[in-house]
Design an enzyme around this catalytic site. Structure first.
Site, mmCIF file in Angstrom:
data_model
loop_
_atom_site.group_PDB
_atom_site.id
_atom_site.type_symbol
_atom_site.label_atom_id
_atom_site.label_comp_id
_atom_site.label_asym_id
_atom_site.label_seq_id
_atom_site.Cartn_x
_atom_site.Cartn_y
_atom_site.Cartn_z
ATOM 1 N N THR A 1 0.845 -1.191 0.000
ATOM 2 C CA THR A 1 0.000 0.000 0.000
ATOM 3 C C THR A 1 0.880 1.241 0.000
ATOM 4 O O THR A 1 1.859 1.317 0.743
ATOM 5 C CB THR A 1 -0.924 0.024 1.230
ATOM 6 O OG1 THR A 1 -1.787 -1.123 1.190
ATOM 7 C CG2 THR A 1 -1.780 1.276 1.248
ATOM 8 N N PHE B 1 1.075 5.168 0.817
ATOM 9 C CA PHE B 1 0.472 6.202 1.638
ATOM 10 C C PHE B 1 1.081 7.556 1.290
ATOM 11 O O PHE B 1 2.217 7.632 0.795
ATOM 12 C CB PHE B 1 0.738 5.942 3.130
ATOM 13 C CG PHE B 1 0.085 4.710 3.682
ATOM 14 C CD1 PHE B 1 -1.101 4.801 4.394
ATOM 15 C CD2 PHE B 1 0.666 3.455 3.520
ATOM 16 C CE1 PHE B 1 -1.700 3.668 4.929
ATOM 17 C CE2 PHE B 1 0.067 2.321 4.055
ATOM 18 C CZ PHE B 1 -1.117 2.433 4.761
#
Length: 283
Positions: free
Chosen positions: A171, A173
């Site tokens: 992921t 960010f």
């Protein structure tokens, strides 16, 4: 102590991203992304850690809509490899677990492991919450799929680590602040994130993108989404490698402005060195 807001409960993967990227900041869990932004606006948080995309599931819903109107600025990016652990109550063995609960997106990633051990899975609102709920319920035949940080947070045992079927789930960010914090041009690899709307003229998007190609600027992300639910109003979210003061980037952005009705830079920030593509050498 400075604080950093994130969406989710303590032990969430977003909490892990906060700990890795800003270990000197106290984590501030928030129920929603809007609450994270609200915590920044009212001064309860100094920074916010928000996920923007995942290598398996793509864009994080609502983020691209929220960021342009947040009044905040991207000051850093951070990548987190999502490592899934099977958690149980203290003293529980893997063979005791008959059911696990986790966020819906985690369950398919562990399908092979769960099938091999005869464990059925149920969806929960979030994985850290499932870990916290496991402690409250106290059922030793139940487990949770979550991070090792969640185990540490709620006093659970890690019964198995890295149980995902494929080891590439990551992921990305972005770290948000109230004020921009732009690195100097030429100081190192930099990314620029911006949103724009093209003018209502033939081939406007094609022409707008041409400036990046002709100037050798690497565009690492381009996504479109509707504005205010109208099919006729489309906004684009883009990441490029380079600083607005780099001559190639400056020329590309100038050309882009000719074909857009709106152009807002959301952040100019250091590129993560482990994930930098290197498509542009700063001038």
């Amino acid at each position: 102590m400075a604080t950093i807001a994130f969406q989710g409960e303590l032990g969430a993967y977003s909490h892990e991203a906060c700990r890795d990227a800003r270990p000197d900041h106290a984590p501030l869990p928030c129920a929603t992304f809007e609450d994270c932004i609200g915590a920044m606006r009212d001064g309860r948080a100094d920074l916010a850690m928000l996920p923007v995309e995942n290598s398996t599931y793509g864009r994080v819903a609502d983020i691209h809509r929220l960021l342009p109107d947040s009044g905040l600025h991207i000051v850093a990016e951070s990548f987190l490899r999502v490592r899934i652990a099977l958690l149980g109550l203290p003293g529980t063995r893997l063979s005791d677990i008959a059911r696990v609960r986790a966020h819906l997106v985690l369950i398919p990633q562990c399908r092979d492991f769960l099938a091999a051990h005869g464990i059925r899975a149920e969806a929960a609102a979030d994985s850290a919450g499932a870990a916290a709920d496991l402690v409250r319920r106290g059922d030793r035949s139940d487990g949770a799929l979550a991070s090792v940080l969640a185990a540490e947070t709620y006093g659970l045992d890690v019964l198995a680590r890295d149980i995902e079927d494929h080891g590439h789930n990551t992921t990305r960010f972005v770290v948000m602040a109230r004020e921009p914090l732009r690195p100097a041009a030429g100081a190192g690899p930099v990314k620029t994130t911006f949103v724009f709307r093209v003018r209502n003229i033939p081939a406007a998007l094609y022409k707008a993108m041409g400036g990046f190609a002709t100037n050798g600027v690497n565009m690492t992300k381009l996504e479109s989404y509707m504005v205010d639910g109208r099919f006729s109003a489309t906004q684009f979210y883009a990441d490029i490698e380079g600083h607005p003061k780099d001559p190639p980037v400056a020329r590309a952005l100038e050309e882009l402005s000719y074909f857009t009705s709106k152009l807002d830079i959301l952040g100019v920030y250091p590129a993560d060195p482990d994930h930098f593509e290197g498509g542009l050498t700063p001038a």
